[in-house]
Design a protein around this motif. Structure first.
Motif, PDB file in Angstrom:
ATOM      1  N   LYS A 109     104.295  10.909  66.057  1.00 27.27           N
ATOM      2  CA  LYS A 109     105.473  10.048  65.917  1.00 27.27           C
ATOM      3  C   LYS A 109     105.202   8.880  64.984  1.00 27.27           C
ATOM      4  O   LYS A 109     106.072   8.485  64.207  1.00 27.27           O
ATOM      5  N   GLU A 110     103.983   8.335  65.041  1.00 21.22           N
ATOM      6  CA  GLU A 110     103.655   7.205  64.173  1.00 21.22           C
ATOM      7  C   GLU A 110     103.583   7.610  62.716  1.00 21.22           C
ATOM      8  O   GLU A 110     103.854   6.810  61.819  1.00 21.22           O
ATOM      9  N   ALA A 111     103.237   8.889  62.466  1.00 21.49           N
ATOM     10  CA  ALA A 111     103.121   9.350  61.084  1.00 21.49           C
ATOM     11  C   ALA A 111     104.465   9.756  60.487  1.00 21.49           C
ATOM     12  O   ALA A 111     104.582   9.912  59.265  1.00 21.49           O
ATOM     13  N   GLU A 112     105.477   9.928  61.322  1.00 23.30           N
ATOM     14  CA  GLU A 112     106.781  10.345  60.807  1.00 23.30           C
ATOM     15  C   GLU A 112     107.410   9.236  59.966  1.00 23.30           C
ATOM     16  O   GLU A 112     107.293   8.051  60.269  1.00 23.30           O
ATOM     17  N   GLU A 113     108.094   9.656  58.914  1.00 21.21           N
ATOM     18  CA  GLU A 113     108.798   8.700  58.068  1.00 21.21           C
ATOM     19  C   GLU A 113     110.031   8.190  58.801  1.00 21.21           C
ATOM     20  O   GLU A 113     110.832   8.968  59.325  1.00 21.21           O
TER      21      GLU A 113
END
Length: 347
Positions: free
Chosen positions: A184-188
């Motif tokens: 989730k943290e890596a999602e744009e």
């Protein structure tokens, strides 16, 4: 044969299948219906269907080799292998393709010791394992999706996506532990389009207030016998504004009708003005324990009503009408419920 595992002895069923003898009997009925015990050419099976199913369950549950497993059922290694190849696919989980609106799922990964080193990898338990993503229904605790096996050294956030489990659950609300936060943290992150307002979150209040100002509702229910008339009056006002006025324009985006939630939002903001004027309390997504109903109206204990708004295109329309409605009324202890059905089409 004495000293072997057999389903004719009920005490063997639960340890290897996790099922009660009665549930195991129902499983056998389903397998026979799917042709698992059909007469076929060649030599007959050396075991009845019940024992064959128990053998497959024992193989999956204990991770024994064929050399270890076959003698315990009194068969040869080759027959045990053929039984697993034939019956295993019929016992395998069939992934769910659709989930009800209020479904909540739980996902977690588990490491399964695997001898095939072309698939497995050394993991945190220092054994060659495969990572399996298991998804269960939070309400029933039943497994609904199992992802494809991946090397055991994959972390859960990557295995969740690569195993196909994420795609299988779609947009259904899913609970997971902190190991999945990395994804989730890596999602744009895309900012919400305030100008286009695709979910009708910005303009809903203004459109509803304008409707209430142009169509004032002067009817005030004076008792329980008039409360149904009040509910029908606000539904009628909303219907007139869509069908005979310009409110329909707020429900279309680029030749596509808005979501059911957007319609409910517009209705909620509209009705809020009417309810405030006559002293009626309105609660959206009220939940008495068996799922949230769209709207609940209360003036006093005797003057209560439920209301659902559904698009006719909703695939769960009839389920909501025949099943959920009955449950909502029982949970709330209310005898009256209204349904607003929206049928949209381009002329």
């Amino acid at each position: 044969m004495a000293g072997v595992i057999t389903a004719s002895e009920p005490s063997w069923i639960a340890p290897f299948t996790g099922l009660s003898p009665r549930a195991f009997g129902k499983l056998m009925t389903v397998l026979r219906r799917e042709g698992a015990d059909a007469v076929r050419k060649g030599r007959p099976w050396g075991l009845p269907l019940e024992d064959r199913a128990l053998l497959v369950a024992a193989y999956w549950r204990t991770n024994l080799t064929m050399r270890q497993l076959a003698p315990r059922f009194g068969v040869s290694k080759s027959l045990a292998d053929r039984i697993i190849d034939h019956l295993g696919p019929m016992l395998a989980l069939q992934p769910r393709k659709r989930f009800a609106k209020a479904t909540v799922l739980i996902v977690d990964g588990t490491l399964v010791p695997t001898r095939d080193h072309t698939i497995a990898a050394q993991s945190k338990n220092y054994r060659y394992s495969t990572n399996h993503q298991i998804v269960i229904d939070a309400d029933t605790r039943l497994v609904v999706v199992v992802g494809r096996p991946l090397p055991g050294n994959r972390n859960d956030c990557k295995a969740w996506d690569e195993s196909g489990a994420k795609a299988a659950v779609g947009r259904t609300l899913t609970i997971a532990d902190g190991g999945y936060l990395e994804e989730k943290e890596a999602e744009e992150k895309k900012p919400y389009d305030l100008e286009g307002d695709p979910l009708f979150r910005v303009r809903a209040y203004e459109a509803a207030k304008d409707l209430a100002d142009r169509n004032p509702l002067t009817f005030t229910p004076s008792g329980p016998e008039q409360f149904p008339e009040f509910i029908q009056a606000i539904i009628g006002t909303f219907q007139h504004a869509i069908e005979e006025s310009d409110l329909w324009m707020h429900l279309w985006r680029d030749d596509r009708f808005v979501s059911e939630r957007a319609v409910q939002s517009l209705f909620r903001h509209t009705v809020w003005h009417y309810c405030r004027a006559v002293g009626v309390d309105m609660t959206a997504e009220a939940n008495a324990g068996r799922g949230p109903v769209d709207f609940k109206f209360v003036q006093n204990w005797e003057s209560r009503a439920l209301l659902e708004i559904k698009l006719a295109s909703n695939p769960y329309f009839w389920h909501g009408l025949t099943k959920q409605t009955v449950q909502y009324l029982k949970s709330e202890g209310i005898k009256r419920m209204s349904h607003v059905v929206i049928l949209a089409s381009l002329l």
